[in-house]
Design a protein around this motif. Structure first.
Motif, PDB file in Angstrom:
ATOM      1  N   LEU A 116       4.218   5.794  -7.372  1.00 33.26           N
ATOM      2  CA  LEU A 116       3.530   6.814  -8.170  1.00 33.26           C
ATOM      3  C   LEU A 116       3.965   8.220  -7.795  1.00 33.26           C
ATOM      4  O   LEU A 116       3.339   9.198  -8.211  1.00 33.26           O
ATOM      5  CB  LEU A 116       2.017   6.658  -8.007  1.00 33.26           C
ATOM      6  CG  LEU A 116       1.469   5.317  -8.478  1.00 33.26           C
ATOM      7  CD1 LEU A 116       0.010   5.151  -8.110  1.00 33.26           C
ATOM      8  CD2 LEU A 116       1.642   5.164  -9.986  1.00 33.26           C
TER       9      LEU A 116
ATOM     10  N   PRO B 212      -4.277   5.851  -8.467  1.00 31.95           N
ATOM     11  CA  PRO B 212      -5.265   6.073  -7.418  1.00 31.95           C
ATOM     12  C   PRO B 212      -6.155   7.294  -7.664  1.00 31.95           C
ATOM     13  O   PRO B 212      -7.238   7.392  -7.106  1.00 31.95           O
ATOM     14  CB  PRO B 212      -4.431   6.287  -6.156  1.00 31.95           C
ATOM     15  CG  PRO B 212      -3.085   5.768  -6.479  1.00 31.95           C
ATOM     16  CD  PRO B 212      -2.898   5.885  -7.961  1.00 31.95           C
TER      17      PRO B 212
ATOM     18  N   GLY C 118      -4.340   1.702 -12.522  1.00 31.26           N
ATOM     19  CA  GLY C 118      -3.134   1.745 -11.708  1.00 31.26           C
ATOM     20  C   GLY C 118      -2.953   3.060 -10.984  1.00 31.26           C
ATOM     21  O   GLY C 118      -2.096   3.186 -10.121  1.00 31.26           O
TER      22      GLY C 118
ATOM     23  N   PRO D 158      -5.218   0.362  -6.160  1.00 32.99           N
ATOM     24  CA  PRO D 158      -3.927   0.873  -5.709  1.00 32.99           C
ATOM     25  C   PRO D 158      -4.041   1.865  -4.541  1.00 32.99           C
ATOM     26  O   PRO D 158      -4.923   2.702  -4.533  1.00 32.99           O
ATOM     27  CB  PRO D 158      -3.417   1.595  -6.965  1.00 32.99           C
ATOM     28  CG  PRO D 158      -4.652   1.984  -7.713  1.00 32.99           C
ATOM     29  CD  PRO D 158      -5.654   0.910  -7.429  1.00 32.99           C
ATOM     30  N   ALA D 159      -3.117   1.710  -3.615  1.00 31.44           N
ATOM     31  CA  ALA D 159      -2.971   2.630  -2.488  1.00 31.44           C
ATOM     32  C   ALA D 159      -4.299   2.918  -1.781  1.00 31.44           C
ATOM     33  O   ALA D 159      -4.586   4.047  -1.431  1.00 31.44           O
ATOM     34  CB  ALA D 159      -2.321   3.943  -2.950  1.00 31.44           C
ATOM     35  N   ASP D 160      -5.108   1.874  -1.586  1.00 30.95           N
ATOM     36  CA  ASP D 160      -6.374   2.009  -0.865  1.00 30.95           C
ATOM     37  C   ASP D 160      -7.375   2.936  -1.530  1.00 30.95           C
ATOM     38  O   ASP D 160      -8.343   3.352  -0.897  1.00 30.95           O
ATOM     39  CB  ASP D 160      -6.141   2.481   0.585  1.00 30.95           C
ATOM     40  CG  ASP D 160      -5.836   1.301   1.489  1.00 30.95           C
ATOM     41  OD1 ASP D 160      -5.883   0.160   0.991  1.00 30.95           O
ATOM     42  OD2 ASP D 160      -5.543   1.520   2.677  1.00 30.95           O
TER      43      ASP D 160
ATOM     44  N   THR E  42       3.011   1.750  -3.087  1.00 34.24           N
ATOM     45  CA  THR E  42       2.321   2.322  -4.237  1.00 34.24           C
ATOM     46  C   THR E  42       2.453   3.846  -4.250  1.00 34.24           C
ATOM     47  O   THR E  42       2.592   4.460  -5.302  1.00 34.24           O
ATOM     48  CB  THR E  42       0.839   1.913  -4.221  1.00 34.24           C
ATOM     49  OG1 THR E  42       0.763   0.491  -4.079  1.00 34.24           O
ATOM     50  CG2 THR E  42       0.142   2.323  -5.495  1.00 34.24           C
ATOM     51  N   GLU E  43       2.419   4.439  -3.059  1.00 36.11           N
ATOM     52  CA  GLU E  43       2.574   5.898  -2.966  1.00 36.11           C
ATOM     53  C   GLU E  43       3.956   6.303  -3.470  1.00 36.11           C
ATOM     54  O   GLU E  43       4.117   7.338  -4.110  1.00 36.11           O
ATOM     55  CB  GLU E  43       2.385   6.366  -1.515  1.00 36.11           C
ATOM     56  CG  GLU E  43       1.065   5.940  -0.875  1.00 36.11           C
ATOM     57  CD  GLU E  43      -0.094   6.840  -1.261  1.00 36.11           C
ATOM     58  OE1 GLU E  43       0.157   7.873  -1.912  1.00 36.11           O
ATOM     59  OE2 GLU E  43      -1.251   6.502  -0.933  1.00 36.11           O
TER      60      GLU E  43
ATOM     61  N   ARG F 284       0.836  -1.205   0.000  1.00 35.96           N
ATOM     62  CA  ARG F 284       0.000   0.000   0.000  1.00 35.96           C
ATOM     63  C   ARG F 284       0.870   1.254   0.000  1.00 35.96           C
ATOM     64  O   ARG F 284       0.702   2.154  -0.819  1.00 35.96           O
ATOM     65  CB  ARG F 284      -0.889  -0.043   1.235  1.00 35.96           C
ATOM     66  CG  ARG F 284      -2.019   0.919   1.214  1.00 35.96           C
ATOM     67  CD  ARG F 284      -3.066   0.516   2.219  1.00 35.96           C
ATOM     68  NE  ARG F 284      -2.537   0.482   3.580  1.00 35.96           N
ATOM     69  CZ  ARG F 284      -2.607  -0.563   4.383  1.00 35.96           C
ATOM     70  NH1 ARG F 284      -3.150  -1.674   3.972  1.00 35.96           N
ATOM     71  NH2 ARG F 284      -2.113  -0.507   5.601  1.00 35.96           N
TER      72      ARG F 284
END
Lengths: 432, 297
Positions: A408, B152, B150, B240-242, A404-405, A401
């Motif tokens: 991106l 968020p 992909g 992705p990322a909640d 992912t931050e 999780r």
């Protein structure tokens, strides 16, 4: 006979069906008095299911009066169903067990110790010591490892050959990986990236943390890694993204949770993907190019990070009515020539040397690659880490999780690393 | 009493199968989950009483709980109005009495039947992929579309569009509502030379009030409970990322992935209260905006 109207017709149909249904039930329960019935439960895939049912048939033939009922579900539902059945005192007699859950089930008294069967129904005379250790909890044997496994970096051998990459698959470093990936990306004109992006790959981070001597989980189950190591890992993969030798970030982010057929290596979007060694055969069957196997990249100045993981176990329910038969079944599973021949390498590398030798003449190319890689990698791995503590899966999820931050570019690496370590600690505290 | 039974017996007879199901299969687990919401329970060991601990943790410590609330509310507020407007638009177009209307109705209703299926969710995932249909169309116009799933920032909108696409059920109800509006009202408006817009706002919309209200309540409840699509599209964990961490997905994760049945039960009860609250608000406010023709005075 009264005239048949519609209602009566349906009624008699149902009565007939009812009678037909009860008949075999009675006959089976009469038979069950002399037959010992056991249940075997595993997770898997169609190929594994077929092999397992064949093994059950072989065992039943060799042991008249024993009936084994096989039950199988996918990994995703497996633990939910097993936990529910165990709570309802309805646990199958023999269950496939994972390293992650072994401690938990032993500590709750759900498993039968196997010590009393050693040398008796359970023949471990030729079974290797290393794999055996994984099934011990507090010095007592609770589960038999039925196949070992290690991390593997699979690469596209055709592309590596064409580009002329020379590297030591068991000793190359992260810097080497960067060089290799750059050469491949340039040589293919960017149509194939050098490697998958591992920013979200928990196994890659686990290996890196062990190489850095700051494993994610310390021996006592507390969080053993720190912000610097997490940051260093994510920095490396960011430098790979900036160099353009891994796929674009959004593409990598969308691959989370997708199947093997979408891997970069299989779609030829990349030349290298990261898996477990018992997936080599499966990956090769999906790939049109010949694959090669390497270890995960080493860290310059680091210690070995990979390990040989007991990939699956067989364990016995504490409530089984037929412990001797269950022990014999587990014993035959690892020793019996006919049964091991059916099982092959599908669950991992067999822990009995004679079994491996007997299997080898029949190996396919991919199986030979798998076994060859495994035996060579074994010389370069570190120690088996203790089983992951409770809520380890949640920590993994948090890694993906927060990663992912980073992937991106929505959060700075130092912030994200601090947040991950903080959350990992909080998750462990909550789990107790 | 006797009269009551005689009058309602047929109704209860028809309800009977459902009532058996409710009392035998649903009521028990519902009450059990209320009890479990005050315990710590991992299935393997018996539940331990924990008082208000679960609720306290949820509201004071749990960032993911608030994230799931945010995602769910954004989804409800975006998808429900969009879906209702869309459904009403299509219903009005179909109300014109075109030839082969039965076929159109079936075609437009189809997505709603397929909507809860895994296959459609997987299809949706592919439509919005990097090289999916949407981006291929955008590419014709020289636009490089983002990676919808992909990223968020966009992922939630793909699920909103999926929900809007499944407009069939409210559309059919709207269609029935439109048919029930007496034609003489339109004829009268015609004589007074009212414009189309005027007719819509002065006749169609007010007379559809009860139907809009009905659709609004049902769709809101449905939207809060969204699960299957989101589960498949997010890979089961809100990625992705909640950004796709719907309330139900979080609940599922807590219950069946992390085995915190007590906490998951508490989440379920919070969801129930939230839905009840919104339904109550809708009912209360309906007094002020829903017009019933037969209670004119």
């Amino acid at each position: 006979m009264p005239r048949m109207n519609r209602r009566r017709f349906v009624g008699s149909l149902m009565a007939g069906a009812g009678a037909a249904a009860t008949l075999p039930m009675f006959s089976r329960s009469a038979f069950a008095q002399d037959a010992a019935r056991l249940r075997l439960y595993w997770w898997g895939n169609p190929s594994r299911d077929e092999r397992t049912f064949t093994v059950i048939d072989l065992f039943e033939e060799a042991n008249p009066g024993v009936q084994i009922d096989g039950e199988t579900v996918s990994w995703g539902d497996y633990w939910t169903k097993l936990a529910t059945q165990t709570a309802g005192r309805n646990m199958p007699d023999i269950v496939q067990m994972d390293y992650r859950y072994l401690d938990e089930y032993v500590s709750r008294g759900a498993l039968h110790s196997l010590e009393e069967f050693r040398g008796g129904a359970l023949d471990l005379s030729t079974y290797e010591e290393g794999p055996l250790a994984g099934g011990m909890v507090d010095g007592e044997l609770y589960a038999i490892n039925i196949g070992s496994n290690t991390q593997v970096a699979l690469f596209n051998a055709r592309i590596f050959d064409e580009v002329g990459i020379a590297f030591d698959p068991y000793g190359y470093t992260l810097e080497d990986l960067k060089r290799i990936a750059t050469e491949i990306t340039e040589a293919t004109g960017g149509s194939t990236y050098g490697t998958d992006d591992n920013t979200l790959a928990y196994e890659a981070f686990e290996t890196f943390a062990r190489q850095s001597q700051a494993p994610l989980f310390a021996a006592d189950g507390s969080i053993g890694t720190n912000e610097e190591v997490v940051g260093e890992f994510w920095e490396f993969w960011r430098s790979m993204r900036e160099a353009g030798v891994v796929p674009p970030a959004e593409q990598s982010a969308s691959l989370i949770g997708s199947g093997m057929n979408e891997l970069g290596l299989i779609t030829q979007n990349t030349a290298m993907s990261y898996l477990w060694s018992n997936q080599i055969v499966g990956a090769q069957s999906l790939s049109s190019d010949v694959l090669g196997a390497a270890m995960y990249p080493q860290k310059a100045g680091g210690v070995p990070g990979q390990y040989v993981k007991p990939s699956m176990f067989l364990a016995m329910s504490a409530n089984t009515e037929h412990p001797e038969i269950a022990a014999k079944f587990i014993s035959d599973w690892v020793n019996d020539p006919a049964m091991t021949a059916v099982l092959g390498l599908e669950r991992g590398i067999p822990p009995v040397p004679e079994v491996r030798e007997a299997l080898s003449p029949e190996f396919t190319e991919a199986e030979r690659l798998s076994v060859g890689y495994f035996s060579e990698a074994q010389k370069h791995v570190g120690e088996l880490p203790p089983p992951p503590p409770p809520a380890a899966g949640e920590v993994t999820d948090a890694f993906v999780r927060i990663g992912t931050e980073v992937l991106l570019d929505r959060q700075s690496i130092s912030d994200a690393a601090a947040e991950f370590v903080g959350q990992a600690n909080a998750i462990r505290r909550r789990a107790g | 009493m006797n009269k009551f039974i005689r009058r309602n017996l047929p109704g209860y007879t028809f309800l009977f199968p459902w009532l058996i199901g409710f009392f035998a299969l649903a009521l028990g687990p519902i009450l059990a989950s209320l009890y479990l919401s005050f315990t710590r329970y991992d299935i393997l060991t018996p539940p331990q009483w924990a008082g208000l601990e679960n609720y306290e943790y949820m509201f004071t410590w749990d960032d993911r709980f608030w994230q799931s609330m945010k995602v769910t509310f954004t989804f409800v507020f975006l998808s429900v109005p969009a879906k209702l407007i869309f459904a009403l638009g299509i219903a009005m177009a179909l109300d014109k009495g075109i030839r082969g209307i039965g076929l159109y109705r079936a075609v437009y209703y189809l997505p709603s039947i397929l909507g809860a299926s895994i296959a459609v969710a997987i299809l949706w995932r592919q439509v919005f992929e990097a090289n999916g249909v949407i981006n291929s169309i955008l590419a014709i116009f020289g636009i490089a579309g983002p990676h919808w799933m992909g990223n968020p920032d966009y992922s939630l909108y793909t699920i909103v569009t999926l929900a809007v696409w499944q407009f069939g059920a409210p559309m059919l109800i709207f269609l029935a509502g439109l048919r029930a509006i007496p034609n003489d009202l339109y004829e009268a408006a015609e004589i007074d030379a009212a414009s189309k817009t005027r007719k819509f706002f002065a006749i169609t919309l007010p007379l559809l009030g009860p139907v809009i209200f009905f659709n609004l309540v049902l769709q809101t409840i449905d939207a809060f409970k969204i699960f299957t699509n989101a589960f498949v599209i997010s890979g089961g964990n809100g990625a992705p990322a909640d950004s796709l961490l719907f309330f139900t997905i979080y609940l599922y994760e807590e219950a069946f992935k992390y085995f915190r049945m007590g906490y998951a039960s508490a989440l379920a009860w919070v969801l129930l209260i939230v839905i009840a609250l919104f339904t109550a608000i809708a009912f209360f406010s309906s007094r002020y905006w829903v017009y019933y023709e037969n209670e004119r005075d």
